[in-house]
Design a protein around this motif. Structure first.
Motif, PDB file in Angstrom:
ATOM      1  N   ALA A  26      27.036  46.094  23.862  1.00 38.87           N
ATOM      2  CA  ALA A  26      28.216  46.920  24.137  1.00 38.87           C
ATOM      3  C   ALA A  26      28.512  46.974  25.633  1.00 38.87           C
ATOM      4  N   LEU A  27      27.473  47.054  26.442  1.00 42.96           N
ATOM      5  CA  LEU A  27      27.660  47.112  27.895  1.00 42.96           C
ATOM      6  C   LEU A  27      28.138  45.757  28.438  1.00 42.96           C
ATOM      7  N   VAL A  28      27.578  44.681  27.928  1.00 47.72           N
ATOM      8  CA  VAL A  28      27.986  43.351  28.367  1.00 47.72           C
ATOM      9  C   VAL A  28      29.447  43.097  27.984  1.00 47.72           C
ATOM     10  N   PHE A  29      29.798  43.470  26.766  1.00 46.58           N
ATOM     11  CA  PHE A  29      31.193  43.301  26.346  1.00 46.58           C
ATOM     12  C   PHE A  29      32.122  44.131  27.235  1.00 46.58           C
ATOM     13  N   GLN A  30      31.696  45.342  27.558  1.00 50.38           N
ATOM     14  CA  GLN A  30      32.541  46.222  28.381  1.00 50.38           C
ATOM     15  C   GLN A  30      32.830  45.616  29.744  1.00 50.38           C
ATOM     16  N   ILE A  31      31.833  45.009  30.376  1.00 50.85           N
ATOM     17  CA  ILE A  31      32.058  44.459  31.714  1.00 50.85           C
ATOM     18  C   ILE A  31      33.017  43.265  31.679  1.00 50.85           C
ATOM     19  N   TRP A  32      33.127  42.604  30.492  1.00 49.31           N
ATOM     20  CA  TRP A  32      34.061  41.490  30.307  1.00 49.31           C
ATOM     21  C   TRP A  32      35.452  41.972  29.908  1.00 49.31           C
ATOM     22  N   SER A  33      35.573  43.190  29.430  1.00 50.47           N
ATOM     23  CA  SER A  33      36.847  43.612  28.834  1.00 50.47           C
ATOM     24  C   SER A  33      37.475  44.837  29.488  1.00 50.47           C
ATOM     25  N   ASP A  34      36.871  45.363  30.506  1.00 51.76           N
ATOM     26  CA  ASP A  34      37.396  46.543  31.185  1.00 51.76           C
ATOM     27  C   ASP A  34      38.079  46.114  32.482  1.00 51.76           C
ATOM     28  N   PRO A  35      39.370  46.417  32.633  1.00 56.32           N
ATOM     29  CA  PRO A  35      40.091  46.012  33.847  1.00 56.32           C
ATOM     30  C   PRO A  35      39.508  46.578  35.143  1.00 56.32           C
ATOM     31  N   GLU A  36      38.708  47.620  35.043  1.00 58.06           N
ATOM     32  CA  GLU A  36      38.056  48.163  36.244  1.00 58.06           C
ATOM     33  C   GLU A  36      36.856  47.307  36.652  1.00 58.06           C
ATOM     34  N   HIS A  37      36.156  46.749  35.682  1.00 56.59           N
ATOM     35  CA  HIS A  37      34.931  45.994  35.962  1.00 56.59           C
ATOM     36  C   HIS A  37      35.169  44.512  36.247  1.00 56.59           C
ATOM     37  N   LEU A  38      36.051  43.879  35.493  1.00 59.05           N
ATOM     38  CA  LEU A  38      36.226  42.431  35.570  1.00 59.05           C
ATOM     39  C   LEU A  38      36.511  41.930  36.994  1.00 59.05           C
ATOM     40  N   PRO A  39      37.401  42.548  37.735  1.00 57.86           N
ATOM     41  CA  PRO A  39      37.696  42.035  39.086  1.00 57.86           C
ATOM     42  C   PRO A  39      36.513  42.110  40.056  1.00 57.86           C
ATOM     43  N   ARG A  40      35.491  42.871  39.722  1.00 60.54           N
ATOM     44  CA  ARG A  40      34.355  43.032  40.625  1.00 60.54           C
ATOM     45  C   ARG A  40      33.410  41.836  40.612  1.00 60.54           C
ATOM     46  N   TRP A  41      33.478  41.022  39.566  1.00 56.98           N
ATOM     47  CA  TRP A  41      32.515  39.923  39.468  1.00 56.98           C
ATOM     48  C   TRP A  41      33.100  38.599  38.987  1.00 56.98           C
ATOM     49  N   PHE A  42      34.328  38.558  38.540  1.00 56.21           N
ATOM     50  CA  PHE A  42      34.871  37.390  37.853  1.00 56.21           C
ATOM     51  C   PHE A  42      35.436  36.356  38.828  1.00 56.21           C
ATOM     52  N   ALA A  43      34.588  35.883  39.743  1.00 50.71           N
ATOM     53  CA  ALA A  43      34.931  34.812  40.683  1.00 50.71           C
ATOM     54  C   ALA A  43      33.620  34.202  41.160  1.00 50.71           C
ATOM     55  N   PRO A  44      33.647  32.938  41.552  1.00 50.16           N
ATOM     56  CA  PRO A  44      32.414  32.292  42.033  1.00 50.16           C
ATOM     57  C   PRO A  44      31.928  32.913  43.343  1.00 50.16           C
ATOM     58  N   ASP A  45      30.711  32.545  43.717  1.00 53.57           N
ATOM     59  CA  ASP A  45      30.106  33.029  44.956  1.00 53.57           C
ATOM     60  C   ASP A  45      31.020  32.762  46.146  1.00 53.57           C
ATOM     61  N   GLY A  46      31.137  33.763  47.005  1.00 51.97           N
ATOM     62  CA  GLY A  46      31.930  33.628  48.213  1.00 51.97           C
ATOM     63  C   GLY A  46      33.423  33.797  48.008  1.00 51.97           C
ATOM     64  N   CYS A  47      33.849  33.897  46.760  1.00 54.90           N
ATOM     65  CA  CYS A  47      35.273  34.026  46.446  1.00 54.90           C
ATOM     66  C   CYS A  47      35.598  35.453  46.019  1.00 54.90           C
ATOM     67  N   GLY A  48      36.841  35.783  46.114  1.00 59.47           N
ATOM     68  CA  GLY A  48      37.335  37.046  45.589  1.00 59.47           C
ATOM     69  C   GLY A  48      38.416  36.755  44.565  1.00 59.47           C
ATOM     70  N   ILE A  49      38.704  37.749  43.752  1.00 64.06           N
ATOM     71  CA  ILE A  49      39.770  37.590  42.764  1.00 64.06           C
ATOM     72  C   ILE A  49      40.607  38.849  42.762  1.00 64.06           C
ATOM     73  N   HIS A  50      41.893  38.677  42.600  1.00 64.74           N
ATOM     74  CA  HIS A  50      42.740  39.830  42.330  1.00 64.74           C
ATOM     75  C   HIS A  50      43.675  39.460  41.183  1.00 64.74           C
ATOM     76  N   PHE A  51      44.017  40.473  40.447  1.00 65.29           N
ATOM     77  CA  PHE A  51      44.894  40.316  39.294  1.00 65.29           C
ATOM     78  C   PHE A  51      46.209  41.010  39.587  1.00 65.29           C
ATOM     79  N   THR A  52      47.313  40.296  39.450  1.00 67.14           N
ATOM     80  CA  THR A  52      48.605  40.957  39.539  1.00 67.14           C
ATOM     81  C   THR A  52      48.951  41.563  38.184  1.00 67.14           C
ATOM     82  N   THR A  53      48.399  40.984  37.109  1.00 67.85           N
ATOM     83  CA  THR A  53      48.529  41.502  35.747  1.00 67.85           C
ATOM     84  C   THR A  53      47.181  41.339  35.071  1.00 67.85           C
TER      85      THR A  53
END
Length: 167
Positions: A26-53
């Motif tokens: 449940a916790l692993v699924f949440q980090i993949w599906s929560d818009p608050e969590h996903l932007p914190r880790w969903f990019a390779p090392d040294g990169c950042g990500i932002h979502f406009t949508t």
């Protein structure tokens, strides 16, 4: 020690990564599906990500940009086909520009062998002792994914996800 396996399908038309993590499903699924969590880790090392949508639900869409350390931008758009808590997430991801218009790999300055659009399926299987097996399939040639860096990027993102879960 990471418990990650990887293989190409017999046709070599997909990236397949499996990793077992020491966190409940449940916790692993949440980090993949929560818009608050996903932007914190969903990019390779040294990169950042932002979502406009970022609308994580069936039929929901995203428009994102990965910023690389050398100042490049990689824009993508996609749609979530399936978000089935806590078992599965399926979405397509397509190369795009800043306005969300689809582009080809070549137009985006990428390896033209990389597909302009891929389908990603992530499944989460509960294991004993609050562990979870994550299996990621991406409909892209495994050899091209290794050559372009897409494959190691997935591994780095999974590392970042685990660090975020531990924090």
């Amino acid at each position: 020690m990471k418990n990650t396996t990887n293989a190409a399908s017999p046709a070599a038309n997909e990236v397949l990564i499996s990793r077992t993590v020491n966190f409940p499903r449940a916790l692993v699924f949440q980090i993949w599906s929560d818009p608050e969590h996903l932007p914190r880790w969903f990019a390779p090392d040294g990169c950042g990500i932002h979502f406009t949508t970022l609308d994580i639900r069936p039929g929901g869409r995203f428009h994102s940009c990965v910023h690389t350390p050398d100042g490049k931008e990689c824009w993508c758009v996609g749609e979530y086909h399936e978000v089935n808590a806590p078992e599965k997430i399926v979405y397509n991801i397509a190369i795009a520009d800043e306005q969300g218009n689809r582009r080809t790999s070549a137009e985006a300055g990428m390896d033209p062998a990389w597909p302009d659009e891929t389908l990603v399926t992530v499944t989460f299987r509960a294991l004993d002792n609050d562990r979870t097996e994550i299996v990621l399939h991406q409909a892209a040639p495994a050899e091209v994914a290794r050559k372009t860096g897409a494959y190691p990027s997935w591994l780095q993102m999974l590392d970042r996800m685990e660090a975020a879960l531990a924090a």
